[in-house]
Design an enzyme around this catalytic site. Structure first.
Site, PDB file in Angstrom:
ATOM      1  N   CYS F 133     -25.869  55.401 -81.908  1.00 57.39           N
ATOM      2  CA  CYS F 133     -25.571  54.610 -80.701  1.00 57.39           C
ATOM      3  C   CYS F 133     -24.137  54.067 -80.765  1.00 57.39           C
ATOM      4  O   CYS F 133     -23.276  54.606 -81.461  1.00 57.39           O
ATOM      5  CB  CYS F 133     -26.591  53.482 -80.523  1.00 57.39           C
ATOM      6  SG  CYS F 133     -26.635  52.830 -78.819  1.00 57.39           S
ATOM      7  N   ASP F 202     -30.055  45.151 -81.824  1.00 51.25           N
ATOM      8  CA  ASP F 202     -30.272  44.381 -80.603  1.00 51.25           C
ATOM      9  C   ASP F 202     -30.940  43.059 -80.912  1.00 51.25           C
ATOM     10  O   ASP F 202     -30.702  42.065 -80.228  1.00 51.25           O
ATOM     11  CB  ASP F 202     -31.089  45.202 -79.608  1.00 51.25           C
ATOM     12  CG  ASP F 202     -30.180  46.193 -78.919  1.00 51.25           C
ATOM     13  OD1 ASP F 202     -29.889  47.240 -79.517  1.00 51.25           O
ATOM     14  OD2 ASP F 202     -29.676  45.868 -77.829  1.00 51.25           O
TER      15      ASP F 202
END
Lengths: 325, 325, 325, 325, 325, 325
Positions: F133, F202
């Protein structure tokens, strides 16, 4: 504020010189000398204000630190003493510094025996312990278990290249512990007969890794595969606060001749220079926390994954250098 | 049928004596001599019937076997030759025995080079191989890879107590292979730089275990943990057919003085007898199949779990002793 | 060829009825009876041609098979006998069938004692064995080890729900083996004292899985974690040839009352029907091959991953049903 | 014997040309064409002696082999046909060759459906299967399970870069199988909902490794961690006999543009050539046998560790090239 | 200072007697009584100085402690109350003691419901929970999840020898939770249907190990192998502060008759004394932290490796005995 | 005290509205805005008493919190500011609130660069890093390593479905880092060439789990299997204090069209609605702590198992909601 260099006491400079010249050596001895030097600096300081006093202490700390920046116990002593100094007058700061240094020294003086008592509690009567290298912290656990009246036996790895296992074997025999000496290659075979793997540490990092004599990490991997718990005995001066900021510990590469004698070399190479032949002789290796069951310190035992908590309790939130706020 | 002992040829008796006296030694040399002896028995036999001829062969086999019942290649040679003997006349049996022995000897003579070619195919150009002990089967794989024009580097474990790694290093340097010599304790650290672990075998058992120089099993465990494949090079004379019937291989305990010199012993014990100090010096250890990726033989490569199939193909359904039907 | 049903001998029909009615039971007893029935069919056959004879045999096989299609030893006996029948006359086929059946019966008769000798070779003098359930194959290994003069001790899991461990304990005590009985929950704790886990098998599948008494697979997982090897003792009549074609073995769900007595049920539920309360009581579970070290059969020991080879040797390439070509 | 080149039939040359030009493609199609070509060679041969006939067959085999030496099914077909040819006259050899080729073709024609039936037996009613890439062998297992009346659901990985998962999803939806499509990154999350991982294979090696679409090995590692069994569906033409001699399978590196479109590349690099940016796009990866539970072939299912046995049964002891004795 | 024994209040002596006689039992009840007793000691103390007051409290603590030195909650209560007592007058100390005891009791009173709320947050609507033994802490999590409106199902291990699983099943059915009861041997089979393993704890040690009902450690090992997370519900009175100093928790060996009834014993042994037959019935076992995912306490959830941090926050740096400074 | 609603400052309401409308977005931006809003509330408050002032702050906090209760940084900012407010007058409280908010904002402003320096210390000159990512925290570590003069190379996973790996690749190329782009399926193959896996987060939970972009947990499992350490870079605003009370983090399921374009969907389904076809597109997954080696924050690095300690240091003992005491 002036641009003068803060005054560092002559005794501090002497201590620094002794450490640099390896006249003062050994993790505990260095740590003790450093704490003493900071106390001396405080005692003899002629600083006329709080800021000047603090500047002197910082200068002393920096001088001491730079003698051997990779010695793990040295920054520990500095951080421990410096972070406990509060006060609003020079007198108060002086007292605080001396108190803090004395507390550090007093704790240090009894750390090994305290650690030994704690480690001994993990050993049961009749247990067989496998050792690697020679560690007085690890041996203190066995000594204390013997003092508690427990019978302990030992399987002692010789620990090439320097065979410090011989010293371990000698110490243990002196205390009456039955000893079986093995080559390092025989470890997995004899783990089936062991109840514990017990080793010391050269340094312990914030991510829970144990830096110890080369061969420790392989032994720990084999012990996990064989179902034998691994116990690391380490005074808190081995906790490496710089690793809280991600620094890794540099592994010393030692002299090839520890591994290969001159005559062995001749036998292999025929006595000629051979640029495509080398001996790699790292002093230590890194054991990740998942292969270690407990780290025993003078402040109690910890899973390796939580040793960072003790590190922060003792040495504070990490900063760049020990004397920096 | 008479009660006379079947006649064993003098040449068989001589071969047996040479093996017993260790004048004939080495797995391949013993196997070759045993096959030759059976052929000789067949050639010189004066048996007057099929049964008598077979009885002589069995007697010869038993004589040979009992010289060193734990030598793995000896029963292999016996089983291989004896199980291929079919025929309905003495002449037919004689021919069959000689043919079978010659086939065994011919296969044996080229087994190592064939094995080397197969093992070499597992190595890619530029690969780094970690070795343990000294194995001509393992080295044949590297030699063959070099002959194929591949560049190979080696990390050589010294292999205490007898440091046969020095011989490996010397051989590899002669062939131009760059060598890094390490102590056994440094294996896990340097596995991160290796593409293969490559070892030989003293014996391979029906349950897929590899009996090899002490330290092999620990190396294999570490290699699995580090993600490095383990390759065992072993001629089929190392397959131990007795293990098909569950027998385990007895591990020789060797002389303490390989581990500890007289002067080292004095240093530890002060020169006194010490019944509670011992040195344990097993020659071999046992690596279970789940830590090995492939066994390379002159008949191809096999996962260790299926080597029993090859064993049965070569030596037949297990029986009590090689000469028993 | 006519459209008549091939004639099945009355004795075959009787055997089939006995199996169906559970008058003939137990894996070995059923297998023996089935082989005997096929031999009888061959003996009494009045077939007037090769095809007719074969048709009768197939019909007999089908009749026998359909009595208990999930009994693992039944198709084994059929496949073993039927696949060895070659000949070009009825007489030749009759002889071949009888020979094949007799060979199967002879092998079967000595399978357990042969298996016991092989398994015993894996046990050393002084070993401690942990058992699960009651298996005469497993016990044969211990019995044979005792006969070899080895001292063996046992840790016996009681094996809920039916506590067959009590039978195991009783047998072992009769033979003089020291026994420690434990609840199944105590297995991991006592694995530290065990040198082997030794169990039997209800069936063994082509993918190397072991179907055995519920609790076996958990024991094997724990044994791997504790570093204790797992040995499965199983005659080849337990090899399940249908699994070569991917069929899985159906696991019987047994009566709830084996788990929960009436009074216990009342205590929990107050004596009322409770549709949301159930007892799940599967008889067996499935242990994957990676948790098993060796399967010991009368044909030798095998890693579980290669048992399929033995299965194919004994029972041939898999077909749909035992009597189908 | 003359020094003339053995005559290769024109039809063989045509088949070779079609394979070389990729007009004939797909593992099964190539294998079928190669067997047919050998039969044709036998049919049209004008060889006047056994040796000449064999020389022609070898020449034909070599011609065919050299068109695509890395296509796994091509040498399989050659080895299968050639090793079954025995006879003492040209006529006998011709018949044997044609028979062998026809047997190979007949087996091949029904291999996928037979394999599907076997694989289906591993699936239970209600099972959820996770797939990777698109494999007609794998899908044959599901199709056969559906034909058996079992309800099956599928979690389909899209399988970047070429998203063959879309074809799998389309096929499964056509058969009425409920499908959940996921990106490859979501595999571990959805393994908790899966009862099986089911994939095909491009090649299977003698050490039990599975060569399959890139991503298979990671999926197998995750499946083992999550406790989900992994099943590989592969016809025996995927068994790679050259790997018995240690050869590894070369992994094709495919076009970067399968991974990165022109416009994506511009977005990353601004449209300029960048020698320090590359895309690595290997077509396949290697899954070691310890992460696979079963390989399903048309000859039954096998643990990956014993597939080498089937390889040897079908293709014989490995030799250098398919046409060499 | 005099040499008189410090005065221990009669109410303290009564509490001690009640604990010693098992009239006061259960971890929470003992802890509450002990805190109450210290408050009473403070209230009724006639000490005329700070030192005398502290000496009385220490004497009271020692008296209470020595009633059952292995009860984990007892030293916890003592340590918690004693370490929070600061003040420079008797009045201040009295107030501090009473406040501290009340705070402990208040926290204790709501610990289980608070813990239940926290544990419930780990459970999702529709989850299936596997339980072992009977733990009100564990059940509080399920009860709270039900109160949050979540549907929960349970697989309940019967938990031999005492089958406390029956109590768990009964409680859960009362709350409407669907229950499947299984024997302990069936655990691995049914883990495939479970989303969580949820157990209580008898004690939790500084190295992160969980001491709980025999069978817990095996269940945790199987759960890790099956990919099911393990959650331990334990109020902080179960944290064992003595283990910070390396002490291990002694495992009680319970009465053989819990495992074997008199009649079962007769069946096995024929009613005779048999010194080589024994039943081993340990009450608890030790689950290492690597097999546990979270410990849920009333102070939040923790990975087992960091529970030592909470232990130190609540009970301070470890000392020899609770009343020693 | 009146029953009036406490007054929330208009600026707070505006901030809340901006967050709710996603005009203010990004973890750091939200956190900064929330701290600023609390400071503003304190500045403009007209509360006439301590209780009223606190009530206003609580109301402001609640208003802000309810805009996006699942945004991890939002409660962090609230908890951090609110728990540091002490004082006995409105003025004191106002100053304390403003100070606390400013400290939070100042720390936040330099968190990423501080974290980058710490993370960089784990990277050695010449290391190869595999990324997943796009994470600015992770990239800050590489950027800082480059600034330290270290050469770093990167293997960049494209990270389907949104291919944020392209942004990572672009950033790294801008800094001169050599990049190899791979599909996610190729990760295990290229882990053999990587020295670190480096990802962001996250959210991080109290049990040490890392919530990050879908695919992270599989990558971590593969990295452990391949022996590559996993490093997570995460500012402390990603620590999720609600998880201390057992709450799990809800995983967003994103739009199917990220996975499947309209035309791809037509190709699969033929353009018709298909209720039995679905795309599952979770944004994140959960990596358990045993697969992660270190979490790097601006407060130093931690083993994942001890991050709960930092969480408690920063945000206090968990309570129900950020504004509840």
């Amino acid at each position: 504020m002036t641009t003068e260099e803060p005054a560092v006491a002559p005794a501090v400079a002497e201590t620094a010189a002794d450490i640099a010249a390896m006249r003062t050596r050994g993790a505990a001895t260095i740590a003790d000398a450093v704490a003493e030097a900071l106390a001396t600096q405080a005692r003899v300081s002629e600083a006329d204000g709080v800021e000047a006093f603090r500047a002197e202490l910082r200068a002393a700390a920096q001088r001491l630190y730079e003698t051997r920046p990779t010695a793990v116990s040295l920054p520990n002593a500095l951080r421990y003493v410096l972070r406990g100094i509060d006060g609003e007058t020079v007198t108060a700061l002086r007292t605080a510094t001396i108190d803090r240094a004395e507390q550090f020294q007093a704790d240090l003086a009894q750390a090994q025996s305290r650690l030994g008592e704690i480690g001994a509690n993990r050993l049961r009567d009749g247990d067989v312990v496998m050792t690697h290298c020679h560690s007085t912290d690890a041996l203190a656990c066995i000594e204390s278990a013997l003092a508690d009246g427990k019978a302990i036996e030992a399987i002692v790895k010789e620990t090439r290249p320097r065979k410090q296992g011989h010293i371990t074997a000698s110490d243990l025999r002196e205390w009456g512990v039955p000893v079986t000496l093995i080559v390092d290659n025989a470890a997995r075979r004899y783990l089936d007969d062991a109840d514990h793997v017990l080793v010391g540490a050269d340094a312990i990092t914030a991510d829970g890794s144990v830096i110890n004599k080369i061969g420790t990490s392989g032994l720990a991997v084999m012990a996990r595969e064989r179902g034998v718990p691994v116990m690391v005995a380490a005074q808190t001066i081995k906790l490496h606060p710089d690793t809280m900021t991600g620094h890794s510990v540099e592994i010393e590469l030692r002299d090839e001749r520890e591994v290969l004698t001159e005559s062995e070399s001749v036998e292999i190479l025929g006595g000629e220079d051979d640029p495509e032949f080398s001996v790699a002789n790292p002093a230590f290796d890194v054991t990740p926390p998942r292969h270690v069951d407990a780290i025993v310190t003078e402040h109690g035992q910890f899973p390796p994954e939580s040793i960072v908590t003790l590190m922060r309790d003792l040495f504070g939130e990490p900063t760049g250098r020990p004397w920096e706020p």
